[in-house]
Design a protein around this motif. Structure first.
Motif, short mmCIF file in Angstrom:
data_model
loop_
_atom_site.label_atom_id
_atom_site.label_comp_id
_atom_site.label_asym_id
_atom_site.label_seq_id
_atom_site.Cartn_x
_atom_site.Cartn_y
_atom_site.Cartn_z
N ARG A 30 0.83 -1.21 0.00
CA ARG A 30 0.00 0.00 0.00
C ARG A 30 0.86 1.26 0.00
N LEU A 31 1.99 1.19 0.71
CA LEU A 31 2.89 2.34 0.72
C LEU A 31 3.51 2.55 -0.67
N LYS A 32 3.85 1.44 -1.33
CA LYS A 32 4.39 1.52 -2.69
C LYS A 32 3.37 2.14 -3.64
N VAL A 33 2.13 1.72 -3.53
CA VAL A 33 1.06 2.26 -4.39
C VAL A 33 0.85 3.74 -4.09
N ASN A 34 0.87 4.10 -2.81
CA ASN A 34 0.68 5.50 -2.44
C ASN A 34 1.79 6.37 -3.02
N ARG A 35 3.03 5.88 -2.93
CA ARG A 35 4.15 6.64 -3.47
C ARG A 35 4.00 6.84 -4.98
N ASP A 40 4.55 10.88 -4.89
CA ASP A 40 5.52 11.37 -5.87
C ASP A 40 4.89 12.23 -6.97
N PRO A 41 3.74 11.80 -7.56
CA PRO A 41 3.12 12.65 -8.59
C PRO A 41 2.74 14.05 -8.08
N TYR A 42 2.23 14.13 -6.84
CA TYR A 42 1.85 15.45 -6.32
C TYR A 42 3.08 16.32 -6.09
N ILE A 43 4.19 15.71 -5.69
CA ILE A 43 5.43 16.48 -5.54
C ILE A 43 5.84 17.07 -6.89
N THR A 44 5.79 16.24 -7.94
CA THR A 44 6.15 16.71 -9.29
C THR A 44 5.22 17.82 -9.74
N ILE A 45 3.90 17.62 -9.55
CA ILE A 45 2.91 18.59 -9.99
C ILE A 45 3.15 19.95 -9.34
N HIS A 46 3.55 19.96 -8.08
CA HIS A 46 3.72 21.23 -7.35
C HIS A 46 5.15 21.76 -7.39
N CYS A 71 0.78 21.23 -1.86
CA CYS A 71 1.17 19.84 -2.10
C CYS A 71 0.85 18.97 -0.88
N ALA A 72 1.20 19.45 0.31
CA ALA A 72 0.95 18.68 1.53
C ALA A 72 -0.53 18.40 1.73
N LEU A 73 -1.36 19.43 1.54
CA LEU A 73 -2.81 19.26 1.71
C LEU A 73 -3.37 18.30 0.67
N ALA A 74 -2.88 18.41 -0.57
CA ALA A 74 -3.35 17.51 -1.63
C ALA A 74 -2.97 16.06 -1.33
N ILE A 75 -1.75 15.84 -0.84
CA ILE A 75 -1.30 14.48 -0.49
C ILE A 75 -2.18 13.90 0.62
N LEU A 249 -3.18 22.77 -9.00
CA LEU A 249 -2.12 23.59 -9.60
C LEU A 249 -2.24 25.07 -9.26
N ASN A 250 -3.31 25.41 -8.50
CA ASN A 250 -3.55 26.80 -8.10
C ASN A 250 -3.63 27.73 -9.31
#
Length: 624
Positions: A30-35, A40-46, A71-75, A249-250
């Motif tokens: 589950r942690l792998k799927v979350n990452r 990771d995608p939200y980090i890239t997006i922001h 990013c933190a709130l979205a994650i 993306l604000n």
């Protein structure tokens, strides 16, 4: 020692030890799927950069505190939704802390009090929540739809002064009100990749090119904030909800559309959508002759500016209308050649020869097309220094590109590669500095800088550039492969695994489009071996060697996988022998320092093969 001010996000999984004790395999999965799907995608997006993994924890830097908080709130929101079906004790949940402070930069790593405070804030954050320092709260307040709760001052380990802590959550109010609160000095637009409606996947290059050009044009409007191409293209091929994209993306507006190209005609539909309400602000359909493509792109960009009620300055209008070429035929050839380049089949001599042919034709049609000259130079460099073909390795073409446009970063980047392989290392380094100063966000520039740093043994620098290049191209596989080697050399095991997961995912995607993509297969094999999937890696090798045993770059990487991950020294040597007998200086220099070949270095057969390789191409005579 370099210092800088940056926003640091520290994240950690709540109750990780207990989760592992209760269900080790399920928790890891589950942690792998979350990452892979959320973190990771939200980090890239922001716009963030993951600079350290620590088991279940991570440290990320951001260019702005607003991006870090969003990013933190979205994650947290996305993680909560994905885990909602699980019983409470089994859920993956994060604590996240964010600080703005001065940090020390050493290679690719960051440390210092700014990082330490972020880690202490993370420990104080509520379960599934986000904690901020006072300076972050002050920077974000009034600029994002958030509610803050004062958690008071806390004394924390190894920090002399008390830390004033605030928790943050999204403000719950009508969407219209949120829209008004987020509309700061600029309107913001995300241009989603236009859909290819031509009924032919080979026309994908054209729809992608149209999307990229509109992003470039709108970026020239000073009153408009435009989401970068690499972020926008993370949504390619996905079904998205416009308000969600706008919120993540604000941005205030999202542009989407489609392209249908057939014969000498092109039909483009485009819709500008309000990111809050989801309503159309502007929509149009164009059905034109392909020769009108540039005028059509200008019309779309200017229509968007008009719909947003912005005034286009005279110099901005000129900048939008200024293109690398005025020839639709040359433009179409360049887009096709570039698509072949970014497809990722590195090492395929046929690909590089096709790029040279297409770019040569484009420059015949328009001799002043600097971008086509630069791409031709890159393909010629690969043909010369990897495959041993005769010629100057693209130096003349690179210099022609720079004579036409001295500010073309990609031309400086390819000249870097050429000069380095010619043994002119100081000149290569100078060209690289120019390229980075002109466009540090260019994929080609970061790839070239990554390879240059790797050859110089500067692994932290090469990691930085390869990570950047990976984030700038959603199709790149080779940089993920290079990161596996770099992370292994620096003993960053979590990062090795993460890079391998990315490489496998991207290789699988590339092979759906072209099952004979040798570069994707090669890097995928190494990644599978790293992930412990030895049998699957061997199956890929066996199938690929039956289909195309003459793809030397693929053979080289297979040998690396066998030698370093699958324990088959004899098999590795069999694969390498024709590689060392065929390829040129670029592979020689790489083989000398490649850690994946370390298990072979004491083998007499390998030593003899490498000595013969160096005698054939490494004495300098082949460089002139």
């Amino acid at each position: 020692m370099q210092r800088k001010l940056t926003a640091i996000l520290s994240a950690d999984v709540v109750g990780y030890s207990g989760l592992m004790e209760a269900d080790e395999s399920g928790t890891l999965e589950r942690l792998k799927v979350n990452r892979a799907r959320i973190f990771d995608p939200y980090i890239t997006i922001h716009g963030g950069r993951l600079f350290k993994l620590m088991g279940d924890g991570a440290l990320v830097e951001f260019p702005s505190v607003i991006a870090a908080v969003n990013c933190a709130l979205a994650i947290q929101e996305a993680t909560e939704k994905s885990e909602a079906a699980l019983a409470e004790p089994r859920r993956i949940r994060y604590r996240i802390g964010i600080n703005l402070g001065e940090v020390i930069v050493e290679g690719d790593d960051i440390y210092g009090e700014g990082v330490n405070v972020a880690a202490r804030l993370q420990a104080l954050a509520p379960v599934g929540g986000v904690a901020l320092s006072l300076v972050v709260r002050d920077q974000v307040e009034g600029k994002a739809p958030c509610v803050f709760e004062d958690m008071g001052e806390h004394r924390v380990k190894n920090i002399e002064r008390p830390v004033h802590v605030f928790s943050v959550r999204r403000e719950e109010r009508p969407q219209v009100a949120i829209h008004k609160s987020t509309q700061i000095s600029k309107l913001g637009v995300c241009v989603l990749p236009f859909s290819n409606m031509s009924g032919d996947i080979e026309q994908e290059y054209f729809s992608d090119g149209i999307s990229e050009d509109i992003i470039t044009d709108l970026s020239k409007v000073s009153a408009l904030s435009v989401v970068a191409r690499n972020t926008a293209f993370t949504f390619k091929g996905k079904s998205v909800k416009i308000p969600q994209v706008a919120r993540e993306l604000n941005v205030s507006h999202v542009l989407e559309g489609s392209v249908r190209k057939a014969g000498g005609r092109v039909r483009i539909t485009a819709q500008l959508i309000d990111g809050t309400s989801g309503n159309h602000v502007w929509a149009e359909r164009y059905d034109r002759d392909l020769n009108d493509i540039f005028a059509l792109q200008d019309e779309i960009s200017e229509a968007i500016v008009g719909a947003l009620k912005l005034k286009l300055l005279p110099e901005e209008k000129k900048a939008i209308e200024r293109r690398g070429t005025d020839s639709p035929d040359a433009y179409n050839l360049y887009l096709m050649a570039r698509q072949d380049y970014v497809s990722g089949n590195h090492g395929d001599i046929r690909r590089d020869e096709a790029i040279v042919r297409m770019c040569s034709r484009a420059t015949e049609i328009d001799p002043a097309y600097a971008e086509a000259w630069a791409l031709k130079a890159l393909a010629q460099a690969l043909l010369r220094f990897e495959h041993g073909q005769l010629g100057d390795g693209g130096l003349a073409a690179a210099e022609q590109a720079l004579a036409l446009n001295e500010n073309l970063a990609e031309a400086h980047a390819v000249k870097t590669r050429i000069l380095f392989n010619l043994g002119r290392h100081d000149e290569a380094f100078s060209e690289m500095q120019i390229a980075l100063s002109l466009d540090a966000e260019s994929y080609e520039v970061n790839v070239s800088a990554g390879y240059l740093s790797y050859r110089q043994g500067k692994l932290p620098d090469s990691i930085h550039y390869f990570e950047k290049a990976l984030s700038l191209s959603e199709t790149d596989v080779s940089c993920a492969g290079m990161l596996i080697a770099c992370y292994r050399a620096t003993e960053n095991r979590p990062a090795v695994r993460h890079a391998a997961e990315i490489a496998v995912a991207r290789a699988e995607h590339a092979l759906k489009l072209d099952r004979n993509n040798g570069s994707a297969i090669a890097h995928g094999v190494i990644a599978l071996a790293v992930l412990g999937q030895a049998e699957r890696a061997k199956e890929w090798i066996g199938r690929a060697m039956l289909v195309n045993p003459y793809h030397m770059g693929m053979r080289y990487n297979f040998a690396c996988a066998l030698a370093n991950h699958l324990g088959d020294v004899d098999g590795a040597l069999e694969l390498l022998e024709p590689v060392f007998a065929t390829l040129d200086i670029d592979y020689l220099e790489h083989a000398k320092i490649d850690p994946d070949l370390d298990p072979l270095r004491d083998n007499p057969r390998f030593q003899q093969m490498l000595a013969s390789f160096e005698a054939r191409v490494g004495n300098g005579s082949s460089r002139t």
